[in-house]
Design a protein around this motif. Structure first.
Motif, PDB file in Angstrom:
ATOM      1  N   ARG A 172       0.978  -0.772   0.464  1.00 53.85           N
ATOM      2  CA  ARG A 172       0.369  -0.037   0.011  1.00 53.85           C
ATOM      3  C   ARG A 172       0.802   1.502  -0.196  1.00 53.85           C
ATOM      4  N   PHE A 173       2.519   0.990  -0.221  1.00 57.41           N
ATOM      5  CA  PHE A 173       2.934   2.166  -0.002  1.00 57.41           C
ATOM      6  C   PHE A 173       3.995   1.976  -0.835  1.00 57.41           C
ATOM      7  N   SER A 174       3.389   1.759  -2.267  1.00 57.49           N
ATOM      8  CA  SER A 174       4.399   1.287  -3.383  1.00 57.49           C
ATOM      9  C   SER A 174       4.516   2.335  -4.226  1.00 57.49           C
ATOM     10  N   GLY A 175       3.513   4.123  -3.231  1.00 57.40           N
ATOM     11  CA  GLY A 175       4.279   5.238  -4.367  1.00 57.40           C
ATOM     12  C   GLY A 175       5.532   5.902  -4.199  1.00 57.40           C
ATOM     13  N   GLY A 176       6.265   5.479  -3.246  1.00 56.46           N
ATOM     14  CA  GLY A 176       7.913   6.046  -3.333  1.00 56.46           C
ATOM     15  C   GLY A 176       7.584   7.910  -2.652  1.00 56.46           C
ATOM     16  N   ALA A 177       6.473   8.233  -2.020  1.00 56.21           N
ATOM     17  CA  ALA A 177       6.203   9.397  -1.106  1.00 56.21           C
ATOM     18  C   ALA A 177       5.054   9.387  -0.675  1.00 56.21           C
ATOM     19  N   GLU A 199       9.673  12.692 -14.613  1.00 55.00           N
ATOM     20  CA  GLU A 199       9.486  11.972 -15.723  1.00 55.00           C
ATOM     21  C   GLU A 199       9.424  10.137 -14.873  1.00 55.00           C
ATOM     22  N   ARG A 200       9.657  10.584 -13.711  1.00 61.66           N
ATOM     23  CA  ARG A 200      10.039   9.666 -12.928  1.00 61.66           C
ATOM     24  C   ARG A 200       8.757   9.063 -12.111  1.00 61.66           C
ATOM     25  N   MET A 201       8.075  10.087 -12.195  1.00 59.19           N
ATOM     26  CA  MET A 201       6.952   9.989 -11.889  1.00 59.19           C
ATOM     27  C   MET A 201       6.050   9.166 -12.798  1.00 59.19           C
ATOM     28  N   LYS A 202       4.881   8.068 -12.685  1.00 62.46           N
ATOM     29  CA  LYS A 202       3.727   6.946 -13.306  1.00 62.46           C
ATOM     30  C   LYS A 202       2.740   6.528 -13.170  1.00 62.46           C
ATOM     31  N   LEU A 210       6.843   6.314  -7.975  1.00 63.92           N
ATOM     32  CA  LEU A 210       8.072   6.711  -8.325  1.00 63.92           C
ATOM     33  C   LEU A 210       8.912   6.054  -8.778  1.00 63.92           C
ATOM     34  N   ASP A 211       8.999   5.829 -10.302  1.00 59.34           N
ATOM     35  CA  ASP A 211      10.405   5.163 -10.776  1.00 59.34           C
ATOM     36  C   ASP A 211      11.812   5.299 -10.409  1.00 59.34           C
ATOM     37  N   ARG A 212      11.992   4.847  -9.406  1.00 59.20           N
ATOM     38  CA  ARG A 212      13.758   5.500  -8.888  1.00 59.20           C
ATOM     39  C   ARG A 212      14.353   4.315  -9.755  1.00 59.20           C
ATOM     40  N   SER A 213      13.874   3.364 -10.358  1.00 58.19           N
ATOM     41  CA  SER A 213      15.241   2.568 -11.218  1.00 58.19           C
ATOM     42  C   SER A 213      16.342   2.875 -12.169  1.00 58.19           C
ATOM     43  N   LYS A 214      16.546   2.779 -12.265  1.00 53.93           N
ATOM     44  CA  LYS A 214      18.646   3.244 -12.943  1.00 53.93           C
ATOM     45  C   LYS A 214      17.573   3.281 -14.584  1.00 53.93           C
ATOM     46  N   ASN A 215      17.169   2.443 -15.346  1.00 52.87           N
ATOM     47  CA  ASN A 215      17.359   2.300 -16.012  1.00 52.87           C
ATOM     48  C   ASN A 215      15.344   3.298 -16.600  1.00 52.87           C
ATOM     49  N   ARG A 216      15.046   3.819 -15.767  1.00 48.76           N
ATOM     50  CA  ARG A 216      13.694   3.949 -15.139  1.00 48.76           C
ATOM     51  C   ARG A 216      12.519   3.601 -16.662  1.00 48.76           C
ATOM     52  N   SER A 217      12.672   2.446 -16.395  1.00 41.59           N
ATOM     53  CA  SER A 217      11.632   1.251 -17.106  1.00 41.59           C
ATOM     54  C   SER A 217      10.842   0.755 -16.133  1.00 41.59           C
ATOM     55  N   ARG A 218      10.930   0.826 -15.187  1.00 47.87           N
ATOM     56  CA  ARG A 218       9.264   0.575 -13.559  1.00 47.87           C
ATOM     57  C   ARG A 218       8.440   0.538 -14.841  1.00 47.87           C
ATOM     58  N   ALA A 219       7.307  -0.218 -14.689  1.00 48.16           N
ATOM     59  CA  ALA A 219       5.883   0.569 -15.321  1.00 48.16           C
ATOM     60  C   ALA A 219       4.349  -0.337 -14.256  1.00 48.16           C
ATOM     61  N   TRP A 220       4.951  -1.135 -13.455  1.00 46.97           N
ATOM     62  CA  TRP A 220       3.950  -1.673 -12.236  1.00 46.97           C
ATOM     63  C   TRP A 220       4.757  -0.962 -11.164  1.00 46.97           C
TER      64      TRP A 220
END
Ligand SMILES: [Zn+2]
Length: 192
Positions: free
Chosen positions: A18-23, A144-147, A157-167
């Motif tokens: 439930r806290f996957s938002g990253g913020a 653009e890291r917010m998805k 927030l996608d904090r992955s190195k190559n910004r490839s997270r879709a989920w």
């Protein structure tokens, strides 16, 4: 309280997922589950016990827990402003992800932030922490890291190195999407 909401109260837990938002502000926005699906949407803050339990779980699971430290539940008189902030947060950032920053939605969010900061809430209230979190997100580098999660529609927030997270959460939404793809493929191969 009717029967189904009683069941919800008993079975619902604020888990790490439930806290996957990253913020914090995004986790708060994501307290409305399946927001885009009128028939299935659930507002976790509709039930007061879940609203009261949220800050303690945030202290354990929220990515910003180190910034805000311990936050306390929103007091009753401030609940309206907190929920208004949540809605303004979701509207502004969802729109920013989809089509870029919109000044009218930004102004509405800033007004909601101001209302909370001027309000009567506790200094360590989760509502104030959420307002500060939203302000940080407005000014975040690399917006653009917010998805938006391709499965559940949560903001993250996608904090992955190559910004490839879709989920929002690979273990939950990534696997569900994979299973759906597999199911569709099977159906195509064997329509009967
Ligand atoms: Zn998701």
């Amino acid at each position: 309280m009717h029967f189904t909401s009683y069941i919800f109260t008993m079975s619902f837990l604020w888990t790490a997922h439930r806290f996957s938002g990253g913020a914090l502000a995004l986790d708060v926005a994501n307290s409305v589950v399946l927001r885009h699906d009128e028939a299935r949407r659930v507002d976790r803050f509709d039930i007061d016990a879940q609203l009261q339990a949220f800050p303690q779980a945030a202290a354990e699971f929220c990515a910003e827990r180190a910034i805000f430290g311990e936050v306390v539940p929103v007091i009753a008189v401030s609940k309206g402003a907190f929920l208004a902030l949540r809605e303004a947060t979701d509207r502004y950032f969802r729109s920013r992800v989809l089509s870029g920053s919109d000044d009218a939605l930004l102004a509405a969010l800033l007004e909601a932030v101001a209302l909370v900061l001027r309000g009567a809430s506790e200094p360590a209230g989760v509502d104030r922490a959420t307002a500060h979190s939203a302000l940080a997100l407005i000014a975040m580098p690399e917006p653009e890291r917010m998805k938006i999660c391709g499965n559940c529609g949560w903001l993250f927030l996608d904090r992955s190195k190559n910004r490839s997270r879709a989920w929002c959460d690979m273990a939950v939404c990534g696997n569900r999407a994979k299973a759906n793809r597999h199911y569709r493929r099977r159906k195509q191969e064997d329509p009967a």
